[in-house]
Scaffold this active site. Structure first.
Site: not given
Length: 236
Positions: A122, A180, A212
């Site tokens: 991320s 996601d 995610h």
């Protein structure tokens, strides 16, 4: 000039002679220890190698605008979680300097830059891309899981200028879940496309139904790629 802040970090040491290093950066609000534990839960073992040290630094707590200014362990600030806004360059550039010191520690330990890899999950993946494209294009490779760069990121321009000057960039390995809902899959794809256009060799793997998060197939694929870029020294 102020001394560069020294980050907390944990590491998984190689079982044999240390000849390469990975710096693996966590996502927003996490810690190095948290990411290491998550990787271990997903893989049912540590991400470990005979010859590679895996380092998990922790970002210092700072006010984070998407959380209304609350303190969070983030690598940099964002105006919002979106591709369509300016980057918070002041915080990104300061952290590039801080993380550069982590890379330098590995070099001082005898590991050349071409045997060091940087990557992250991320926000950690975005941070790794800034480091690789703008400050450390001589690393062995860069990986980004569930990550994106803002559409006008200075990293794209830096990559393009570096390649135009006749230099090469590290290869990028990107992995992203199609479901996601925080960092959209299309944001990851767009990042890969723009970096490829700038002259970076990119590989983008999509993982159907993945949100995610990390997954075991994703981490096993990453581990295999790492070994192609950082193989054990001959004779080991």
């Amino acid at each position: 000039m102020a001394a560069v802040q020294k980050l907390q970090r944990c590491a998984v040491c190689p079982t044999g002679k240390h000849s390469a290093s990975i710096i693996f950066l966590h996502g927003s609000g996490d810690t190095g220890q948290g990411l290491r534990a998550w990787v271990r839960d997903v893989m049912v073992r540590d991400l470990a190698f005979t010859h590679i040290r895996v380092i998990y630094p922790t970002a210092p707590a700072r006010p984070y605008t998407p959380m209304r200014g609350a303190l969070s362990t983030v690598w940099f600030d964002r105006h919002k979680i979106s591709r369509d806004c300016p980057e918070h360059l002041e915080s990104i550039n300061a952290m590039c300097s801080t993380l550069g010191a982590v890379i330098e520690d590995e070099v001082k330990a005898g590991i050349p830059k071409h045997r060091i890899m940087i990557g992250g999950f991320s926000m950690g993946g975005a941070m790794a891309l800034h480091l690789a494209c703008r400050y450390h294009p001589d690393v062995a490779g860069v990986f980004a899981l569930s990550s994106f760069l803002n559409k006008d990121s200075v990293a794209f321009q830096a990559a393009e200028e570096w390649v135009r000057a006749g230099n090469s960039l590290p290869e990028l390995f990107q992995l992203h879940g199609t479901n996601d809902d925080l960092v959209l899959h299309q944001w990851g794809e767009a990042t890969a496309a723009l970096l490829s256009k700038a002259g970076m060799v990119t590989t983008f793997h999509s993982f159907p139904e993945l949100y995610h998060q990390l997954s075991r197939p994703e981490m096993e694929l990453l581990r295999s790629w790492i070994l192609t870029k950082l193989p054990p020294p001959s004779g080991h």
